[in-house]
Write a protein that holds these residues in place. Structure first.
Motif, PDB file in Angstrom:
ATOM      1  N   THR A   1      57.286  31.574  42.978  1.00 14.37           N
ATOM      2  CA  THR A   1      55.954  31.017  43.230  1.00 14.37           C
ATOM      3  C   THR A   1      55.197  31.904  44.209  1.00 14.37           C
ATOM      4  OG1 THR A   1      56.585  28.733  42.784  1.00 14.37           O
ATOM      5  CG2 THR A   1      54.732  29.073  44.273  1.00 14.37           C
ATOM      6  N   GLY A   2      53.930  32.110  43.917  1.00 10.35           N
ATOM      7  CA  GLY A   2      53.107  32.911  44.809  1.00 10.35           C
ATOM      8  C   GLY A   2      51.849  33.373  44.114  1.00 10.35           C
ATOM      9  N   VAL A   3      51.097  34.189  44.820  1.00  4.70           N
ATOM     10  CA  VAL A   3      49.916  34.805  44.233  1.00  4.70           C
ATOM     11  C   VAL A   3      50.323  36.187  43.731  1.00  4.70           C
ATOM     12  CG1 VAL A   3      47.559  35.585  44.594  1.00  4.70           C
ATOM     13  CG2 VAL A   3      48.400  33.547  45.795  1.00  4.70           C
ATOM     14  N   TYR A   4      50.009  36.437  42.494  1.00  7.07           N
ATOM     15  CA  TYR A   4      50.352  37.712  41.868  1.00  7.07           C
ATOM     16  C   TYR A   4      49.103  38.587  41.822  1.00  7.07           C
ATOM     17  CZ  TYR A   4      54.969  36.106  40.586  1.00  7.07           C
ATOM     18  OH  TYR A   4      56.275  35.664  40.637  1.00  7.07           O
ATOM     19  N   TYR A   5      49.257  39.800  42.334  1.00  9.03           N
ATOM     20  CA  TYR A   5      48.148  40.738  42.419  1.00  9.03           C
ATOM     21  C   TYR A   5      48.419  41.974  41.562  1.00  9.03           C
ATOM     22  CZ  TYR A   5      46.774  38.174  46.638  1.00  9.03           C
ATOM     23  OH  TYR A   5      46.386  37.210  47.540  1.00  9.03           O
ATOM     24  N   CYS A   6      47.363  42.448  40.983  1.00  8.16           N
ATOM     25  CA  CYS A   6      47.393  43.718  40.274  1.00  8.16           C
ATOM     26  C   CYS A   6      46.929  44.806  41.243  1.00  8.16           C
ATOM     27  CB  CYS A   6      46.458  43.627  39.064  1.00  8.16           C
ATOM     28  SG  CYS A   6      46.306  45.133  38.097  1.00  8.16           S
ATOM     29  N   ARG A   7      47.616  45.911  41.240  1.00  2.00           N
ATOM     30  CA  ARG A   7      47.263  47.054  42.092  1.00  2.00           C
ATOM     31  C   ARG A   7      47.151  48.297  41.227  1.00  2.00           C
ATOM     32  NH1 ARG A   7      49.998  51.363  44.299  1.00  2.00           N
ATOM     33  NH2 ARG A   7      49.302  52.105  46.317  1.00  2.00           N
ATOM     34  N   ALA A   8      46.080  49.027  41.474  1.00  2.00           N
ATOM     35  CA  ALA A   8      45.872  50.271  40.734  1.00  2.00           C
ATOM     36  C   ALA A   8      45.436  51.368  41.698  1.00  2.00           C
ATOM     37  CB  ALA A   8      44.803  50.073  39.655  1.00  2.00           C
ATOM     38  N   GLU A   9      45.824  52.576  41.384  1.00  2.00           N
ATOM     39  CA  GLU A   9      45.518  53.685  42.275  1.00  2.00           C
ATOM     40  C   GLU A   9      45.022  54.886  41.470  1.00  2.00           C
ATOM     41  OE1 GLU A   9      47.902  56.597  45.391  1.00  2.00           O
ATOM     42  OE2 GLU A   9      48.637  54.578  45.016  1.00  2.00           O
ATOM     43  N   TRP A  10      43.810  55.286  41.814  1.00  2.00           N
ATOM     44  CA  TRP A  10      43.262  56.549  41.336  1.00  2.00           C
ATOM     45  C   TRP A  10      42.846  57.314  42.597  1.00  2.00           C
ATOM     46  CZ3 TRP A  10      41.720  51.854  39.231  1.00  2.00           C
ATOM     47  CH2 TRP A  10      41.918  51.676  37.847  1.00  2.00           C
ATOM     48  N   GLY A  11      43.793  57.867  43.253  1.00  2.00           N
ATOM     49  CA  GLY A  11      43.492  58.478  44.546  1.00  2.00           C
ATOM     50  C   GLY A  11      43.434  57.411  45.625  1.00  2.00           C
ATOM     51  N   ARG A  12      42.511  56.529  45.546  1.00  2.00           N
ATOM     52  CA  ARG A  12      42.467  55.373  46.441  1.00  2.00           C
ATOM     53  C   ARG A  12      43.000  54.147  45.710  1.00  2.00           C
ATOM     54  NH1 ARG A  12      36.590  52.858  47.591  1.00  2.00           N
ATOM     55  NH2 ARG A  12      37.976  51.118  48.083  1.00  2.00           N
ATOM     56  N   THR A  13      43.311  53.121  46.513  1.00  2.00           N
ATOM     57  CA  THR A  13      43.974  51.924  45.977  1.00  2.00           C
ATOM     58  C   THR A  13      42.994  50.784  45.782  1.00  2.00           C
ATOM     59  OG1 THR A  13      46.045  52.529  47.053  1.00  2.00           O
ATOM     60  CG2 THR A  13      45.773  50.216  46.427  1.00  2.00           C
ATOM     61  N   TYR A  14      43.176  50.086  44.689  1.00  2.00           N
ATOM     62  CA  TYR A  14      42.364  48.911  44.374  1.00  2.00           C
ATOM     63  C   TYR A  14      43.281  47.727  44.091  1.00  2.00           C
ATOM     64  CZ  TYR A  14      38.721  52.404  43.641  1.00  2.00           C
ATOM     65  OH  TYR A  14      37.845  53.438  43.799  1.00  2.00           O
ATOM     66  N   TRP A  15      42.820  46.540  44.511  1.00  4.42           N
ATOM     67  CA  TRP A  15      43.562  45.302  44.272  1.00  4.42           C
ATOM     68  C   TRP A  15      42.684  44.311  43.528  1.00  4.42           C
ATOM     69  CZ3 TRP A  15      48.651  44.613  45.632  1.00  4.42           C
ATOM     70  CH2 TRP A  15      49.202  45.517  46.562  1.00  4.42           C
ATOM     71  N   GLY A  16      43.322  43.516  42.693  1.00  7.30           N
ATOM     72  CA  GLY A  16      42.627  42.409  42.088  1.00  7.30           C
ATOM     73  C   GLY A  16      42.562  41.241  43.053  1.00  7.30           C
ATOM     74  N   GLN A  17      41.930  40.162  42.612  1.00 10.19           N
ATOM     75  CA  GLN A  17      41.751  38.996  43.486  1.00 10.19           C
ATOM     76  C   GLN A  17      42.983  38.102  43.501  1.00 10.19           C
ATOM     77  OE1 GLN A  17      40.770  39.121  40.385  1.00 10.19           O
ATOM     78  NE2 GLN A  17      41.334  37.137  39.501  1.00 10.19           N
ATOM     79  N   GLY A  18      43.898  38.334  42.575  1.00 10.97           N
ATOM     80  CA  GLY A  18      45.134  37.558  42.522  1.00 10.97           C
ATOM     81  C   GLY A  18      45.040  36.361  41.599  1.00 10.97           C
ATOM     82  N   THR A  19      46.197  35.970  41.097  1.00  9.97           N
ATOM     83  CA  THR A  19      46.285  34.770  40.271  1.00  9.97           C
ATOM     84  C   THR A  19      47.513  33.978  40.715  1.00  9.97           C
ATOM     85  OG1 THR A  19      46.334  33.940  37.980  1.00  9.97           O
ATOM     86  CG2 THR A  19      47.596  35.938  38.415  1.00  9.97           C
ATOM     87  N   GLN A  20      47.318  32.682  40.867  1.00  9.69           N
ATOM     88  CA  GLN A  20      48.382  31.828  41.407  1.00  9.69           C
ATOM     89  C   GLN A  20      49.398  31.484  40.328  1.00  9.69           C
ATOM     90  OE1 GLN A  20      48.882  30.486  44.662  1.00  9.69           O
ATOM     91  NE2 GLN A  20      50.831  29.784  43.787  1.00  9.69           N
ATOM     92  N   VAL A  21      50.650  31.654  40.670  1.00 11.47           N
ATOM     93  CA  VAL A  21      51.753  31.232  39.812  1.00 11.47           C
ATOM     94  C   VAL A  21      52.588  30.227  40.598  1.00 11.47           C
ATOM     95  CG1 VAL A  21      53.887  31.945  38.663  1.00 11.47           C
ATOM     96  CG2 VAL A  21      51.825  33.362  38.489  1.00 11.47           C
ATOM     97  N   THR A  22      52.761  29.057  40.029  1.00  9.07           N
ATOM     98  CA  THR A  22      53.564  28.021  40.676  1.00  9.07           C
ATOM     99  C   THR A  22      54.677  27.612  39.725  1.00  9.07           C
ATOM    100  OG1 THR A  22      51.645  27.194  41.890  1.00  9.07           O
ATOM    101  CG2 THR A  22      53.566  25.746  41.747  1.00  9.07           C
ATOM    102  N   VAL A  23      55.899  27.754  40.191  1.00  8.55           N
ATOM    103  CA  VAL A  23      57.062  27.402  39.383  1.00  8.55           C
ATOM    104  C   VAL A  23      57.702  26.172  40.010  1.00  8.55           C
ATOM    105  CG1 VAL A  23      59.217  28.204  38.365  1.00  8.55           C
ATOM    106  CG2 VAL A  23      57.387  29.847  38.882  1.00  8.55           C
ATOM    107  N   SER A  24      57.679  25.078  39.269  1.00  7.65           N
ATOM    108  CA  SER A  24      58.234  23.827  39.785  1.00  7.65           C
ATOM    109  C   SER A  24      59.714  23.707  39.425  1.00  7.65           C
ATOM    110  CB  SER A  24      57.456  22.642  39.232  1.00  7.65           C
ATOM    111  OG  SER A  24      57.608  22.578  37.827  1.00  7.65           O
ATOM    112  N   SER A  25      60.442  23.042  40.306  1.00  8.31           N
ATOM    113  CA  SER A  25      61.887  22.895  40.073  1.00  8.31           C
ATOM    114  C   SER A  25      62.202  21.620  39.312  1.00  8.31           C
ATOM    115  CB  SER A  25      62.625  22.885  41.408  1.00  8.31           C
ATOM    116  OG  SER A  25      62.118  21.871  42.233  1.00  8.31           O
TER     117      SER A  25
END
Length: 114
Positions: free
Chosen positions: A90-114
């Motif tokens: 469970t957590g926020v999943y982020y996409c990261r990309a790098e073309w010389g400098r680094t960029y991040w997405g805003q994230g998407t929440q994933v929740t795994v219930s037990s």
């Protein structure tokens, strides 16, 4: 300005699956680095999976054999297929990309219930 837009998060029961997508506004054909990171509450952001410019995947040991990272160069999109999910993932999943400098997405929440 490069934009990375994640989607596909949600609530799933333990053992279930989700597929995350990250669409880039810039071509990923000649990207330096492309990957997915997870940040659980109170924890640092950690690498889950990455894919090289040649298409070679790399995974955190904890997700090997369960997660699959892939890309569609025509759509400038990277995916993360997550199977047999566990509550501790469970957590926020982020996409990261790098073309010389680094960029991040805003994230998407994933929740795994037990």
């Amino acid at each position: 300005q490069v934009q990375l837009v994640e989607s596909g998060g949600g609530l799933v029961q333990a053992g279930g699956s989700l597929r995350l997508s990250c669409a880039s506004s810039k071509s990923i054909l000649s990207i330096d680095a492309l990957g997915w990171y997870r940040q659980a509450p109170g924890n640092q952001r950690e690498l889950v999976a990455a894919i090289t410019s040649e298409g070679t995947p790399n995974y955190a040991d904890s997700v090997k054999d369960r997660f699959i990272i892939s890309r569609n160069l025509a759509k400038n999109t990277v995916y993360l297929q997550m199977n047999s999910l566990k509550p501790e993932e469970t957590g926020v999943y982020y996409c990261r990309a790098e073309w010389g400098r680094t960029y991040w997405g805003q994230g998407t929440q994933v929740t795994v219930s037990s």
